[in-house]
Scaffold this active site. Sequence first.
Site, PDB file in Angstrom:
ATOM      1  N   SER A  82     -68.348  -9.354 -14.147  1.00 23.96           N
ATOM      2  CA  SER A  82     -67.998  -8.936 -13.590  1.00 23.96           C
ATOM      3  C   SER A  82     -66.942  -9.733 -12.476  1.00 23.96           C
ATOM      4  CB  SER A  82     -69.691  -8.798 -12.582  1.00 23.96           C
ATOM      5  OG  SER A  82     -69.885 -10.845 -12.692  1.00 23.96           O
ATOM      6  N   HIS A  86     -75.055  -6.884 -18.736  1.00 23.61           N
ATOM      7  CA  HIS A  86     -75.141  -8.024 -17.830  1.00 23.61           C
ATOM      8  C   HIS A  86     -75.561  -9.051 -16.609  1.00 23.61           C
ATOM      9  CE1 HIS A  86     -72.702 -10.870 -15.628  1.00 23.61           C
ATOM     10  NE2 HIS A  86     -71.635  -9.494 -15.159  1.00 23.61           N
ATOM     11  N   HIS A 132     -76.390 -15.048 -25.119  1.00 28.22           N
ATOM     12  CA  HIS A 132     -75.104 -14.785 -24.214  1.00 28.22           C
ATOM     13  C   HIS A 132     -73.727 -15.628 -24.840  1.00 28.22           C
ATOM     14  CE1 HIS A 132     -73.174 -16.913 -20.717  1.00 28.22           C
ATOM     15  NE2 HIS A 132     -73.727 -16.089 -20.060  1.00 28.22           N
ATOM     16  N   ARG A 180     -79.646 -22.366 -14.701  1.00 29.10           N
ATOM     17  CA  ARG A 180     -80.132 -21.816 -14.361  1.00 29.10           C
ATOM     18  C   ARG A 180     -80.953 -20.995 -14.386  1.00 29.10           C
ATOM     19  NH1 ARG A 180     -75.120 -16.871 -14.116  1.00 29.10           N
ATOM     20  NH2 ARG A 180     -75.637 -17.462 -16.461  1.00 29.10           N
ATOM     21  N   ASP A 208     -80.902 -14.092 -16.242  1.00 32.18           N
ATOM     22  CA  ASP A 208     -81.814 -13.340 -15.907  1.00 32.18           C
ATOM     23  C   ASP A 208     -83.551 -13.662 -15.990  1.00 32.18           C
ATOM     24  OD1 ASP A 208     -80.139 -12.111 -15.391  1.00 32.18           O
ATOM     25  OD2 ASP A 208     -79.385 -11.675 -17.242  1.00 32.18           O
TER      26      ASP A 208
HETATM   27  N1  HAX Z   1     -81.761  -9.503 -28.356  1.00 30.74           N
HETATM   28  C1  HAX Z   1     -81.793  -8.927 -29.363  1.00 30.74           C
HETATM   29  N2  HAX Z   1     -80.085  -9.243 -30.076  1.00 30.74           N
HETATM   30  C2  HAX Z   1     -79.726 -10.237 -30.256  1.00 30.74           C
HETATM   31  C3  HAX Z   1     -80.069 -11.221 -28.848  1.00 30.74           C
HETATM   32  C4  HAX Z   1     -80.925 -10.775 -27.670  1.00 30.74           C
HETATM   33  N3  HAX Z   1     -81.229 -11.430 -26.853  1.00 30.74           N
HETATM   34  N4  HAX Z   1     -78.594 -11.697 -28.079  1.00 30.74           N
HETATM   35  C5  HAX Z   1     -77.639 -11.192 -29.637  1.00 30.74           C
HETATM   36  N5  HAX Z   1     -78.661 -10.088 -30.020  1.00 30.74           N
HETATM   37  C6  HAX Z   1     -77.394  -9.497 -31.210  1.00 30.74           C
HETATM   38  C7  HAX Z   1     -76.296  -8.808 -30.699  1.00 30.74           C
HETATM   39  O1  HAX Z   1     -76.616  -7.942 -30.232  1.00 30.74           O
HETATM   40  C8  HAX Z   1     -75.616  -8.828 -32.478  1.00 30.74           C
HETATM   41  O2  HAX Z   1     -75.911  -7.493 -32.822  1.00 30.74           O
HETATM   42  P1  HAX Z   1     -75.538  -6.943 -33.818  1.00 30.74           P
HETATM   43  O3  HAX Z   1     -74.419  -7.485 -34.543  1.00 30.74           O
HETATM   44  O4  HAX Z   1     -76.139  -5.970 -34.552  1.00 30.74           O
HETATM   45  O5  HAX Z   1     -74.115  -6.599 -33.081  1.00 30.74           O
HETATM   46  C9  HAX Z   1     -75.773 -10.059 -32.480  1.00 30.74           C
HETATM   47  O6  HAX Z   1     -77.514 -11.033 -32.216  1.00 30.74           O
HETATM   48  C10 HAX Z   1     -75.126 -11.590 -32.666  1.00 30.74           C
HETATM   49  O7  HAX Z   1     -74.699 -11.547 -30.847  1.00 30.74           O
HETATM   50  P2  HAX Z   1     -74.128 -12.920 -30.256  1.00 30.74           P
HETATM   51  O8  HAX Z   1     -72.951 -13.377 -30.566  1.00 30.74           O
HETATM   52  O9  HAX Z   1     -75.206 -13.275 -30.494  1.00 30.74           O
HETATM   53  O10 HAX Z   1     -73.832 -12.298 -28.802  1.00 30.74           O
HETATM   54  P3  HAX Z   1     -72.840 -11.798 -28.133  1.00 30.74           P
HETATM   55  O11 HAX Z   1     -71.925 -12.168 -27.563  1.00 30.74           O
HETATM   56  O12 HAX Z   1     -72.174 -10.426 -28.553  1.00 30.74           O
HETATM   57  O13 HAX Z   1     -73.314 -11.051 -27.094  1.00 30.74           O
HETATM   58  C11 HAX Z   1     -75.227 -11.058 -24.673  1.00 30.74           C
HETATM   59  C12 HAX Z   1     -74.569 -11.390 -25.294  1.00 30.74           C
HETATM   60  C13 HAX Z   1     -75.449 -11.346 -23.902  1.00 30.74           C
HETATM   61  C14 HAX Z   1     -75.091  -9.514 -24.431  1.00 30.74           C
HETATM   62  C15 HAX Z   1     -76.440 -10.629 -26.103  1.00 30.74           C
HETATM   63  O14 HAX Z   1     -76.842 -11.526 -26.305  1.00 30.74           O
HETATM   64  C16 HAX Z   1     -77.804  -9.649 -24.965  1.00 30.74           C
HETATM   65  O15 HAX Z   1     -77.912  -8.321 -26.010  1.00 30.74           O
HETATM   66  N6  HAX Z   1     -78.559 -10.117 -24.847  1.00 30.74           N
HETATM   67  C17 HAX Z   1     -79.840  -9.685 -24.504  1.00 30.74           C
HETATM   68  C18 HAX Z   1     -79.568  -9.337 -23.013  1.00 30.74           C
HETATM   69  C19 HAX Z   1     -78.851  -9.689 -21.766  1.00 30.74           C
HETATM   70  O16 HAX Z   1     -79.893 -10.901 -21.798  1.00 30.74           O
HETATM   71  N7  HAX Z   1     -78.219  -9.608 -20.709  1.00 30.74           N
HETATM   72  C20 HAX Z   1     -77.596 -11.269 -19.731  1.00 30.74           C
HETATM   73  C21 HAX Z   1     -76.565 -12.137 -20.496  1.00 30.74           C
HETATM   74  C22 HAX Z   1     -76.214 -12.781 -19.148  1.00 30.74           C
HETATM   75  C23 HAX Z   1     -76.119 -12.169 -18.217  1.00 30.74           C
HETATM   76  O17 HAX Z   1     -74.367 -11.756 -17.948  1.00 30.74           O
HETATM   77  N8  HAX Z   1     -76.265 -11.863 -17.051  1.00 30.74           N
HETATM   78  O18 HAX Z   1     -76.118 -11.330 -15.945  1.00 30.74           O
END
Ligand code: HAX
Length: 441
Positions: A241, A271, A318, A327, A373
């Site tokens: 964002s 996000h 994250h 937070r 979140d």
């Molecule tokens: N559940 C399951 N799998 C997860 C995970 C979770 N909570 N977090 C990471 N992973 C997985 C990823 O999908 C990725 O899998 P693949 O290799 O199969 O693609 C692997 O672990 C490595 O990911 P990472 O390097 O640890 O994390 P990224 O930087 O790629 O992604 C995310 C960060 C926040 C997108 C990720 O942790 C996620 O999808 N979390 C769940 C959604 C979430 O809570 N989003 C909010 C984040 C905070 C925010 O912006 N708030 O607004």
Amino acid sequence: MIDIKNKFRAKADKEAAEIKMLLRENANTPVEEVVVSQLYQGMRGITSIVSEVSLLDPMDGIKFRGYSIPELQEKLPKAEGGTEPLPEGLFYLMLIGELPTQEDVKAISKSLAERSDIPAHVFKTIDALPISAHPMTQFVTGIMALQTESLFAKAYSEGINKKDYWDPIFEDAINLIARLPYIAAYVYNRKYKNGASLKSDKSLDWAANFALLLGYTEIDFLKLMRLYMTIHADHEGGNVSAHATHLVGSALSDPYLSFAAGMNGLAGPLHGLANQEVIKWIFEMLKTLGTDAPSKEQIAQYAKDTLAAGKVIPGYGHGVLRNTDPRFLAQKEFAESNMPDDKLVQTVWNIFEVVPEILAATGKVKNPWPNVDAHSGALLVHFGMKEYEFYTVLFGVSRSLGVMANMCWSRALGFALERPKSITTNAIKAWLNEGAKKGEL
Ligand code: HAX
């Protein structure tokens, strides 16, 4: 507000001179090495944006102008009888770079209240959408309709000197922040309260008035809104964002257009939409298990099943953080003081006890800890706000503080159009072959 604006200009002039000096001596100093995998992994970790207002440490979490969330809770002005910081104070800190006085915060609250009128066409535009439209779609539509009010867009069309861009940007930023609670509350009442009319009290601070607009008068909910609006305000410049707002703003799109872009990014489930996904995930778990107080063993199994189904556990992980999000902890503390016996809150705490180990055991999740979140929904449900599709709108109203403060800085410092280089896989292969031939790789 005029004093704050003058102070901002003086600070920005000083910083512009410092950046000029810094660049004179270091324009060609390398920053860091970028490896090929980063090009395929969402540019993770590549330092490429300057955002003055906050900085994220992977272990310690967000710092706003050097202050952590616990420090802000202690040092920022509070409402009379309030326990939580006033978000206006955080906005001042991000904008000016110094802690505000109680008077500074009052001046911002007053100015926001004075600027909060919304032209009727904004509400009519939202009304054109079906009631079933997601609250974020309705919110962004309202913001886009409000763009007719942009002073920057008008000034630009009339030929404003580029040295003066910052001035109408500053005015637009404050006007937008002032008006967002009204658009958000309109969407809430339209979708969930049969279009009940908005009730406001302009003598209240920004967050408390927002609570009132949403129809919540309980004093602890007002406190929660002040905390909520403070902790969601910014998370340095690279998150979707903040980055989207910054990117679009760099094309000299006005604050309304830029913020709407940022909100479209916030509406993604990886996000900001994660806050609705968390509570949806918990509600589905409670329904599946047939209990409102699942055991840790039951939660662990449900989490494993979620992963096995190829889904993420929302609220965990994250892109930058490598520790429990402060937070999350600030909200946990709020819950410990205000609702320790709430069953949903206790479930959130039990999830916190079992999920990190399960995510860590996958061997691929870089951060198994909760983010912001993971906790917010349970606090809102406690006060009766169960309409979880609305939660990302709350996040968005708060996010305006950080991204608008940052936009003021970007224009005051004359930051350039953002235009990174993209590359094809064939071009990468050619470059790797070339390097291998020369023995460089
Ligand atoms: N559940 C399951 N799998 C997860 C995970 C979770 N909570 N977090 C990471 N992973 C997985 C990823 O999908 C990725 O899998 P693949 O290799 O199969 O693609 C692997 O672990 C490595 O990911 P990472 O390097 O640890 O994390 P990224 O930087 O790629 O992604 C995310 C960060 C926040 C997108 C990720 O942790 C996620 O999808 N979390 C769940 C959604 C979430 O809570 N989003 C909010 C984040 C905070 C925010 O912006 N708030 O607004």
